[in-house]
Write a protein that holds these residues in place. Structure first.
Motif, PDB file in Angstrom:
ATOM      1  N   GLU A   7     -63.124  20.389 103.525  1.00 50.44           N
ATOM      2  CA  GLU A   7     -63.697  19.046 103.606  1.00 50.44           C
ATOM      3  C   GLU A   7     -64.877  19.022 104.579  1.00 50.44           C
ATOM      4  O   GLU A   7     -65.086  18.055 105.305  1.00 50.44           O
ATOM      5  CB  GLU A   7     -62.632  18.025 104.028  1.00 50.44           C
ATOM      6  N   GLY A   8     -65.627  20.110 104.634  1.00 53.56           N
ATOM      7  CA  GLY A   8     -66.803  20.192 105.487  1.00 53.56           C
ATOM      8  C   GLY A   8     -66.515  20.352 106.966  1.00 53.56           C
ATOM      9  O   GLY A   8     -67.411  20.235 107.794  1.00 53.56           O
ATOM     10  N   LYS A   9     -65.255  20.632 107.337  1.00 47.99           N
ATOM     11  CA  LYS A   9     -64.866  20.788 108.742  1.00 47.99           C
ATOM     12  C   LYS A   9     -64.229  22.150 108.955  1.00 47.99           C
ATOM     13  O   LYS A   9     -63.595  22.701 108.062  1.00 47.99           O
ATOM     14  CB  LYS A   9     -63.842  19.719 109.144  1.00 47.99           C
ATOM     15  N   ARG A  10     -64.378  22.672 110.166  1.00 39.85           N
ATOM     16  CA  ARG A  10     -63.709  23.932 110.534  1.00 39.85           C
ATOM     17  C   ARG A  10     -62.287  23.603 110.962  1.00 39.85           C
ATOM     18  O   ARG A  10     -62.060  22.684 111.737  1.00 39.85           O
ATOM     19  CB  ARG A  10     -64.459  24.609 111.671  1.00 39.85           C
ATOM     20  N   TRP A  11     -61.340  24.356 110.458  1.00 42.44           N
ATOM     21  CA  TRP A  11     -59.926  24.184 110.771  1.00 42.44           C
ATOM     22  C   TRP A  11     -59.398  25.447 111.422  1.00 42.44           C
ATOM     23  O   TRP A  11     -59.763  26.556 111.049  1.00 42.44           O
ATOM     24  CB  TRP A  11     -59.131  23.886 109.504  1.00 42.44           C
ATOM     25  N   LEU A  12     -58.520  25.269 112.424  1.00 46.76           N
ATOM     26  CA  LEU A  12     -57.960  26.399 113.153  1.00 46.76           C
ATOM     27  C   LEU A  12     -56.442  26.323 113.169  1.00 46.76           C
ATOM     28  O   LEU A  12     -55.864  25.240 113.193  1.00 46.76           O
ATOM     29  CB  LEU A  12     -58.459  26.387 114.602  1.00 46.76           C
ATOM     30  N   ARG A  13     -55.825  27.497 113.203  1.00 49.33           N
ATOM     31  CA  ARG A  13     -54.381  27.581 113.367  1.00 49.33           C
ATOM     32  C   ARG A  13     -54.061  27.360 114.843  1.00 49.33           C
ATOM     33  O   ARG A  13     -54.894  27.622 115.718  1.00 49.33           O
ATOM     34  CB  ARG A  13     -53.863  28.948 112.940  1.00 49.33           C
ATOM     35  N   PRO A  14     -52.845  26.895 115.158  1.00 52.23           N
ATOM     36  CA  PRO A  14     -52.469  26.697 116.565  1.00 52.23           C
ATOM     37  C   PRO A  14     -52.661  27.952 117.424  1.00 52.23           C
ATOM     38  O   PRO A  14     -53.121  27.867 118.558  1.00 52.23           O
ATOM     39  CB  PRO A  14     -50.997  26.291 116.486  1.00 52.23           C
ATOM     40  N   ARG A  15     -52.357  29.121 116.879  1.00 46.73           N
ATOM     41  CA  ARG A  15     -52.521  30.354 117.660  1.00 46.73           C
ATOM     42  C   ARG A  15     -53.999  30.617 117.954  1.00 46.73           C
ATOM     43  O   ARG A  15     -54.347  31.120 119.018  1.00 46.73           O
ATOM     44  CB  ARG A  15     -51.887  31.539 116.948  1.00 46.73           C
ATOM     45  N   GLU A  16     -54.875  30.296 117.026  1.00 50.33           N
ATOM     46  CA  GLU A  16     -56.315  30.463 117.254  1.00 50.33           C
ATOM     47  C   GLU A  16     -56.804  29.501 118.343  1.00 50.33           C
ATOM     48  O   GLU A  16     -57.620  29.879 119.180  1.00 50.33           O
ATOM     49  CB  GLU A  16     -57.092  30.213 115.959  1.00 50.33           C
ATOM     50  N   ILE A  17     -56.286  28.281 118.320  1.00 55.88           N
ATOM     51  CA  ILE A  17     -56.655  27.297 119.350  1.00 55.88           C
ATOM     52  C   ILE A  17     -56.232  27.810 120.717  1.00 55.88           C
ATOM     53  O   ILE A  17     -56.993  27.734 121.688  1.00 55.88           O
ATOM     54  CB  ILE A  17     -55.996  25.930 119.053  1.00 55.88           C
ATOM     55  N   ALA A  18     -55.025  28.362 120.793  1.00 54.87           N
ATOM     56  CA  ALA A  18     -54.516  28.897 122.061  1.00 54.87           C
ATOM     57  C   ALA A  18     -55.329  30.105 122.508  1.00 54.87           C
ATOM     58  O   ALA A  18     -55.696  30.222 123.686  1.00 54.87           O
ATOM     59  CB  ALA A  18     -53.048  29.271 121.923  1.00 54.87           C
ATOM     60  N   ALA A  19     -55.630  31.016 121.584  1.00 59.57           N
ATOM     61  CA  ALA A  19     -56.370  32.238 121.924  1.00 59.57           C
ATOM     62  C   ALA A  19     -57.779  31.923 122.410  1.00 59.57           C
ATOM     63  O   ALA A  19     -58.301  32.591 123.307  1.00 59.57           O
ATOM     64  CB  ALA A  19     -56.419  33.172 120.721  1.00 59.57           C
ATOM     65  N   SER A  26     -50.003  22.130 130.137  1.00 58.69           N
ATOM     66  CA  SER A  26     -50.173  21.162 131.216  1.00 58.69           C
ATOM     67  C   SER A  26     -50.466  21.805 132.567  1.00 58.69           C
ATOM     68  O   SER A  26     -50.999  21.150 133.452  1.00 58.69           O
ATOM     69  CB  SER A  26     -48.946  20.263 131.319  1.00 58.69           C
ATOM     70  N   THR A  27     -50.150  23.097 132.723  1.00 55.84           N
ATOM     71  CA  THR A  27     -50.452  23.765 133.989  1.00 55.84           C
ATOM     72  C   THR A  27     -51.860  24.351 133.986  1.00 55.84           C
ATOM     73  O   THR A  27     -52.336  24.830 135.000  1.00 55.84           O
ATOM     74  CB  THR A  27     -49.449  24.907 134.274  1.00 55.84           C
ATOM     75  N   GLY A  28     -52.524  24.313 132.825  1.00 56.88           N
ATOM     76  CA  GLY A  28     -53.890  24.822 132.719  1.00 56.88           C
ATOM     77  C   GLY A  28     -53.977  26.334 132.736  1.00 56.88           C
ATOM     78  O   GLY A  28     -55.047  26.892 132.953  1.00 56.88           O
ATOM     79  N   GLY A  29     -52.861  27.009 132.466  1.00 57.75           N
ATOM     80  CA  GLY A  29     -52.841  28.464 132.521  1.00 57.75           C
ATOM     81  C   GLY A  29     -53.528  29.116 131.339  1.00 57.75           C
ATOM     82  O   GLY A  29     -53.844  28.473 130.341  1.00 57.75           O
ATOM     83  N   ASP A  30     -53.748  30.414 131.480  1.00 57.91           N
ATOM     84  CA  ASP A  30     -54.397  31.176 130.418  1.00 57.91           C
ATOM     85  C   ASP A  30     -53.410  32.021 129.621  1.00 57.91           C
ATOM     86  O   ASP A  30     -53.813  32.927 128.908  1.00 57.91           O
ATOM     87  CB  ASP A  30     -55.490  32.081 131.010  1.00 57.91           C
ATOM     88  N   ASN A  31     -52.131  31.706 129.715  1.00 51.94           N
ATOM     89  CA  ASN A  31     -51.110  32.425 128.962  1.00 51.94           C
ATOM     90  C   ASN A  31     -51.148  31.931 127.518  1.00 51.94           C
ATOM     91  O   ASN A  31     -50.795  30.791 127.229  1.00 51.94           O
ATOM     92  CB  ASN A  31     -49.739  32.181 129.594  1.00 51.94           C
ATOM     93  N   VAL A  32     -51.588  32.780 126.596  1.00 50.08           N
ATOM     94  CA  VAL A  32     -51.777  32.381 125.198  1.00 50.08           C
ATOM     95  C   VAL A  32     -50.464  31.904 124.584  1.00 50.08           C
ATOM     96  O   VAL A  32     -50.441  30.892 123.882  1.00 50.08           O
ATOM     97  CB  VAL A  32     -52.400  33.531 124.377  1.00 50.08           C
ATOM     98  N   GLU A  33     -49.378  32.596 124.834  1.00 48.35           N
ATOM     99  CA  GLU A  33     -48.091  32.213 124.241  1.00 48.35           C
ATOM    100  C   GLU A  33     -47.631  30.848 124.745  1.00 48.35           C
ATOM    101  O   GLU A  33     -47.149  30.013 123.976  1.00 48.35           O
ATOM    102  CB  GLU A  33     -47.028  33.275 124.539  1.00 48.35           C
TER     103      GLU A  33
END
Length: 76
Positions: A7-19, A26-33
């Motif tokens: 629909e003309g938009k880029r879509w990402l999987r939750p894991r891609e958003i995390a990576a 909420s802690t602002g950490g960089d732990n992908v999991e």
């Protein structure tokens, strides 16, 4: 990572958003999991809107870039 344009938009999987660090726990950490689990909880609670493109019992969530921007503006 594969680019999904729907629909003309880029879509990402939750894991891609995390990576990519687009949404962090909420802690602002960089732990992908940890970020991945946080994103799934946001989706399940309705705070982050996602579409389920899964055909079976396992959901296949996709989140639009516009929704990520909305989340940062309105929720975060």
């Amino acid at each position: 990572m594969a680019k999904r344009i729907i629909e003309g938009k880029r879509w990402l999987r939750p894991r891609e958003i995390a990576a990519e660090g687009l949404i962090k726990n909420s802690t602002g950490g960089d732990n992908v999991e940890s970020n991945y689990n946080y994103i799934l909880n946001l989706i399940k609670s309705g705070k982050l809107k996602a579409k389920n493109y899964g055909m079976g019992s396992t959901p296949y969530w996709l989140v639009s870039e516009d929704e990520i921007k909305r989340y940062h503006t309105e929720v975060a």
